[in-house]
Design a protein around this motif. Structure first.
Motif, PDB file in Angstrom:
ATOM      1  N   ILE A 181       0.856  -1.190   0.000  1.00 56.11           N
ATOM      2  CA  ILE A 181       0.000   0.000   0.000  1.00 56.11           C
ATOM      3  C   ILE A 181       0.889   1.237   0.000  1.00 56.11           C
ATOM      4  CG2 ILE A 181      -1.664   1.351   1.341  1.00 56.11           C
ATOM      5  CD1 ILE A 181      -2.611  -1.311   2.605  1.00 56.11           C
ATOM      6  N   ALA A 182       0.596   2.175  -0.869  1.00 52.99           N
ATOM      7  CA  ALA A 182       1.249   3.488  -0.816  1.00 52.99           C
ATOM      8  C   ALA A 182       0.280   4.446  -0.133  1.00 52.99           C
ATOM      9  CB  ALA A 182       1.575   3.976  -2.218  1.00 52.99           C
ATOM     10  N   THR A 183       0.777   5.212   0.823  1.00 53.35           N
ATOM     11  CA  THR A 183      -0.096   6.213   1.442  1.00 53.35           C
ATOM     12  C   THR A 183       0.397   7.602   1.094  1.00 53.35           C
ATOM     13  OG1 THR A 183       1.053   6.623   3.539  1.00 53.35           O
ATOM     14  CG2 THR A 183      -0.317   4.636   3.415  1.00 53.35           C
ATOM     15  N   GLY A 184      -0.531   8.515   0.916  1.00 50.22           N
ATOM     16  CA  GLY A 184      -0.171   9.902   0.634  1.00 50.22           C
ATOM     17  C   GLY A 184      -1.201  10.546  -0.285  1.00 50.22           C
ATOM     18  N   GLU A 186      -0.823  13.148  -1.894  1.00 49.57           N
ATOM     19  CA  GLU A 186      -0.155  13.785  -3.024  1.00 49.57           C
ATOM     20  C   GLU A 186       0.094  12.821  -4.180  1.00 49.57           C
ATOM     21  OE1 GLU A 186       1.126  12.585  -0.336  1.00 49.57           O
ATOM     22  OE2 GLU A 186       3.310  12.463  -0.296  1.00 49.57           O
ATOM     23  N   LEU A 187      -0.213  11.541  -3.967  1.00 52.25           N
ATOM     24  CA  LEU A 187       0.241  10.523  -4.917  1.00 52.25           C
ATOM     25  C   LEU A 187      -0.775  10.241  -6.016  1.00 52.25           C
ATOM     26  CD1 LEU A 187       1.640   7.925  -2.340  1.00 52.25           C
ATOM     27  CD2 LEU A 187       2.906   9.708  -3.586  1.00 52.25           C
ATOM     28  N   VAL A 188      -0.245  10.142  -7.228  1.00 48.38           N
ATOM     29  CA  VAL A 188      -1.055   9.635  -8.340  1.00 48.38           C
ATOM     30  C   VAL A 188      -0.234   8.568  -9.056  1.00 48.38           C
ATOM     31  CG1 VAL A 188      -2.407  11.746  -8.709  1.00 48.38           C
ATOM     32  CG2 VAL A 188      -0.234  11.443  -9.923  1.00 48.38           C
ATOM     33  N   ILE A 199       2.598  14.261  -6.858  1.00 46.95           N
ATOM     34  CA  ILE A 199       3.762  13.543  -7.388  1.00 46.95           C
ATOM     35  C   ILE A 199       3.307  12.128  -7.738  1.00 46.95           C
ATOM     36  CG2 ILE A 199       5.439  14.847  -6.012  1.00 46.95           C
ATOM     37  CD1 ILE A 199       5.679  12.237  -4.278  1.00 46.95           C
ATOM     38  N   ARG A 200       4.145  11.422  -8.465  1.00 45.87           N
ATOM     39  CA  ARG A 200       3.761  10.058  -8.813  1.00 45.87           C
ATOM     40  C   ARG A 200       4.216   9.084  -7.741  1.00 45.87           C
ATOM     41  NH1 ARG A 200       5.066  12.091 -13.943  1.00 45.87           N
ATOM     42  NH2 ARG A 200       3.103  12.683 -14.936  1.00 45.87           N
ATOM     43  N   ASP A 201       3.369   8.119  -7.513  1.00 48.44           N
ATOM     44  CA  ASP A 201       3.709   7.016  -6.608  1.00 48.44           C
ATOM     45  C   ASP A 201       4.799   6.173  -7.255  1.00 48.44           C
ATOM     46  OD1 ASP A 201       3.784   4.639  -5.124  1.00 48.44           O
ATOM     47  OD2 ASP A 201       2.039   3.823  -6.192  1.00 48.44           O
ATOM     48  N   SER A 202       5.975   6.155  -6.664  1.00 50.31           N
ATOM     49  CA  SER A 202       6.995   5.209  -7.152  1.00 50.31           C
ATOM     50  C   SER A 202       7.188   4.063  -6.165  1.00 50.31           C
ATOM     51  CB  SER A 202       8.330   5.920  -7.399  1.00 50.31           C
ATOM     52  OG  SER A 202       8.839   6.470  -6.205  1.00 50.31           O
ATOM     53  N   ASN A 203       6.876   4.298  -4.906  1.00 51.38           N
ATOM     54  CA  ASN A 203       7.198   3.290  -3.884  1.00 51.38           C
ATOM     55  C   ASN A 203       6.496   1.958  -4.105  1.00 51.38           C
ATOM     56  OD1 ASN A 203       8.779   5.142  -2.620  1.00 51.38           O
ATOM     57  ND2 ASN A 203       7.257   5.718  -1.076  1.00 51.38           N
ATOM     58  N   SER A 204       5.246   2.013  -4.514  1.00 53.03           N
ATOM     59  CA  SER A 204       4.550   0.726  -4.655  1.00 53.03           C
ATOM     60  C   SER A 204       5.166  -0.074  -5.798  1.00 53.03           C
ATOM     61  CB  SER A 204       3.042   0.919  -4.840  1.00 53.03           C
ATOM     62  OG  SER A 204       2.744   1.429  -6.103  1.00 53.03           O
ATOM     63  N   THR A 246       3.621  -1.047   3.842  1.00 61.86           N
ATOM     64  CA  THR A 246       3.058   0.267   3.501  1.00 61.86           C
ATOM     65  C   THR A 246       4.211   1.243   3.362  1.00 61.86           C
ATOM     66  OG1 THR A 246       2.817   1.059   5.784  1.00 61.86           O
ATOM     67  CG2 THR A 246       0.981  -0.214   4.866  1.00 61.86           C
ATOM     68  N   SER A 247       3.976   2.293   2.565  1.00 62.26           N
ATOM     69  CA  SER A 247       4.968   3.360   2.515  1.00 62.26           C
ATOM     70  C   SER A 247       4.297   4.668   2.900  1.00 62.26           C
ATOM     71  CB  SER A 247       5.606   3.455   1.130  1.00 62.26           C
ATOM     72  OG  SER A 247       4.833   4.264   0.277  1.00 62.26           O
ATOM     73  N   GLY A 248       5.033   5.470   3.644  1.00 65.38           N
ATOM     74  CA  GLY A 248       4.562   6.803   4.009  1.00 65.38           C
ATOM     75  C   GLY A 248       3.683   6.803   5.254  1.00 65.38           C
ATOM     76  N   GLY A 249       3.443   8.007   5.744  1.00 65.61           N
ATOM     77  CA  GLY A 249       2.461   8.170   6.816  1.00 65.61           C
ATOM     78  C   GLY A 249       2.852   7.631   8.180  1.00 65.61           C
ATOM     79  N   VAL A 250       4.166   7.405   8.414  1.00 64.06           N
ATOM     80  CA  VAL A 250       4.569   6.873   9.723  1.00 64.06           C
ATOM     81  C   VAL A 250       5.366   7.898  10.534  1.00 64.06           C
ATOM     82  CG1 VAL A 250       4.542   4.433   9.137  1.00 64.06           C
ATOM     83  CG2 VAL A 250       6.575   5.781   8.634  1.00 64.06           C
ATOM     84  N   THR A 295       7.152   1.474   6.092  1.00 65.02           N
ATOM     85  CA  THR A 295       8.361   2.240   5.789  1.00 65.02           C
ATOM     86  C   THR A 295       7.974   3.704   5.643  1.00 65.02           C
ATOM     87  OG1 THR A 295       8.194   2.179   3.384  1.00 65.02           O
ATOM     88  CG2 THR A 295       9.204   0.273   4.443  1.00 65.02           C
ATOM     89  N   PRO A 296       8.919   4.601   5.887  1.00 60.13           N
ATOM     90  CA  PRO A 296       8.649   6.003   5.592  1.00 60.13           C
ATOM     91  C   PRO A 296       8.431   6.175   4.081  1.00 60.13           C
ATOM     92  CG  PRO A 296      10.873   5.704   6.500  1.00 60.13           C
ATOM     93  CD  PRO A 296      10.259   4.364   6.411  1.00 60.13           C
ATOM     94  N   GLY A 297       7.970   7.350   3.680  1.00 69.04           N
ATOM     95  CA  GLY A 297       7.572   7.536   2.285  1.00 69.04           C
ATOM     96  C   GLY A 297       8.703   7.866   1.330  1.00 69.04           C
ATOM     97  N   ASN A 298       9.808   8.356   1.847  1.00 74.38           N
ATOM     98  CA  ASN A 298      10.875   8.745   0.934  1.00 74.38           C
ATOM     99  C   ASN A 298      11.361   7.533   0.138  1.00 74.38           C
ATOM    100  OD1 ASN A 298      11.395  11.605   1.222  1.00 74.38           O
ATOM    101  ND2 ASN A 298      11.838  11.114   3.366  1.00 74.38           N
ATOM    102  N   PRO A 299      11.411   7.678  -1.189  1.00 75.56           N
ATOM    103  CA  PRO A 299      11.700   6.521  -2.048  1.00 75.56           C
ATOM    104  C   PRO A 299      12.986   5.770  -1.709  1.00 75.56           C
ATOM    105  CG  PRO A 299      10.810   8.299  -3.366  1.00 75.56           C
ATOM    106  CD  PRO A 299      10.993   8.855  -1.975  1.00 75.56           C
ATOM    107  N   VAL A 300      14.025   6.482  -1.285  1.00 74.17           N
ATOM    108  CA  VAL A 300      15.258   5.765  -0.947  1.00 74.17           C
ATOM    109  C   VAL A 300      15.101   5.039   0.383  1.00 74.17           C
ATOM    110  CG1 VAL A 300      17.723   5.951  -0.509  1.00 74.17           C
ATOM    111  CG2 VAL A 300      16.651   7.411  -2.231  1.00 74.17           C
TER     112      VAL A 300
END
Ligand code: AMP
Ligand code: MG
Length: 406
Positions: A181-184, A186-188, A199-204, A246-250, A295-300
């Motif tokens: 799951i990607a959270t945010g 701002e994500l499309v 911004i575009r979701d890259s994490n998922s 999940t990414s982001g939102g933590v 995980t935090p949302g930052n892609p790295v």
């Protein structure tokens, strides 16, 4: 805040190998064996020829040369898959193909290249020595041998061995079912034009690929906007899996709902915040058998958290005996500094130099949003907290990510 090592120990302490399942051989690639595998037979099962040539008695070839070849009477031709009961007598030779069983009486095979066939006889111009060119029964595997062990990864050689010992089905450990799951808000997804602030979701996609590379088949459940109910709905669905990523939102933002939702859904929090950069706000917990990584949302940060924590956990879950990625020591080719009070996980190009040691250089800008730093990297190095300045020539721990591209 706990250290990377403590966090990894804690996480791995929660992980059990999934129960064994029985799969057809061709579906076992990339899985871990859940059984010790023994051979019922000798492999090869019979003495056979390693060459196309002639099966003979060594004593008949003593001293044979091009000038004085041994002349033997030809009896028969034995092909691979054939069989011969007829003993080779003194003064005789049987024509034999590679892989065909050596007939009784013969103890040596002469390759066809040093022979000449004429009028029912073969002239042999070389003495290759007794036993030459015969593959002995059981020389690869002896009946009763344990050829593979529980926890071994099944790669091409192992699948070949399993086939050799006759296994059409194999007990392997199950593969974790994974939800992403990607959270945010701002994500499309890619394919959608960006409106202001988006911004575009890259994490998922990075998480998806990391899992797929391991032979797993994760489900991307979608993007949860930063709202309680939407986040809750999606995380609830994700808790039906063996592993939820999940990414982001933590973090501690006003709209970071992941931890709150986890709490409300009965996820036991075992870890939040690790002394590393990037990736500090990693959250880990469990509900029943489901393991939950936020995980935090930052892609790295996402990819680093995967390499450092999630991959070993998944590998252990898959039943592999070795699940900790080995670290090696590497030489810094340029100065680095770490004033963060946390271990800096830096993205590097690593190369084995002619001095036999691994050398590393930064991939460039190291911001936790700079995904190109992962694209350019084939390794991660761990700069300790107490290293305000490290000089070229000093050594650090290196985790290689892509051995084959070095
Ligand atoms: P967060 O951990 O939610 O505060 O996100 C940290 C940063 O990562 C923010 O700049 C986000 O916009 C970015 N980010 C969060 N999720 C994603 C994602 N799925 N793909 C790309 N960037 C993301
Ligand atoms: Mg966010």
């Amino acid at each position: 805040m706990i250290s990377i090592e403590e966090a990894l120990d804690l996480i791995l302490g929660q992980v059990r190998a999934l129960p064994p399942i029985r799969l057809p051989l061709t579906e076992t690639l990339g899985r871990a064996l859940a059984e010790d595998v023994f051979s019922q037979d000798d492999i090869p099962p019979f003495d056979n020829s390693a060459m196309d040539g002639f099966a003979v008695r060594a004593e008949d070839l003593r001293g044979a040369t091009a000038a004085a070849p041994a002349a033997l009477r030809l009896t028969e031709t034995i092909q691979a898959g054939g069989n011969s009961e007829r003993p080779v007598q003194s003064g005789e030779a049987a024509k034999i193909m590679t892989g065909a069983p050596v007939p009784p009486g013969a103890d040596t095979v002469v390759k066809v290249e040093v022979t000449e066939e004429r009028e029912g006889r073969v002239f042999i111009s070389e003495d290759p020595g007794e036993g030459a060119n015969i593959r002995q029964a059981g020389e690869d595997i002896e009946s009763g041998d344990r050829v593979l062990e529980r926890g071994d990864p099944i790669g091409p050689a192992e699948m070949g061995l399993l086939a050799s010992v006759g296994r059409a089905e194999v007990e392997v450990h199950g593969a974790p079912r994974i939800a992403i799951i990607a959270t945010g808000s701002e994500l499309v997804p890619p394919g959608t034009p960006l409106a202001a602030g988006q911004i575009r979701d890259s994490n998922s996609y990075t998480l998806f690929s990391l899992c797929r590379e391991m032979g797993l088949e994760p489900d991307r459940l979608g993007i949860a906007p930063d709202e309680y109910s939407a986040t809750r709905q999606m995380i609830e669905a994700g808790l039906d899996y063996d592993v939820l990523l999940t990414s982001g939102g933590v973090s501690v933002g006003e709209f970071d709902f992941v931890k709150e939702v986890q709490d409300d859904l009965g996820v036991e929090r075992l870890l939040w915040k690790v002394a590393m950069k990037p990736g500090k706000p990693l959250v880990f917990g469990r509900r029943g058998d489901a393991l939950v990584f936020g995980t935090p949302g930052n892609p790295v940060a996402v990819m680093v958290a995967f390499e450092v924590f999630i991959r070993p956990a998944l590998v252990k879950m898959m039943g592999f005996a070795r699940y900790r990625r080995p670290l090696r020591r590497a030489v810094l080719d340029e100065p680095v500094r770490n004033r963060h009070g946390r271990v800096h996980v830096m993205r590097v190009r690593a190369r084995e130099e002619t001095d036999g040691r691994w050398h590393v250089r930064s991939t460039g800008p190291q911001g936790s949003g700079i995904l190109r730093s992962m694209h350019l990297a084939n390794g991660l190095i761990f700069i300790p907290t107490d290293s305000p300045q490290m000089e070229p020539g000093e050594e650090v721990d290196l985790m290689l990510l892509r051995e084959n591209l070095v």
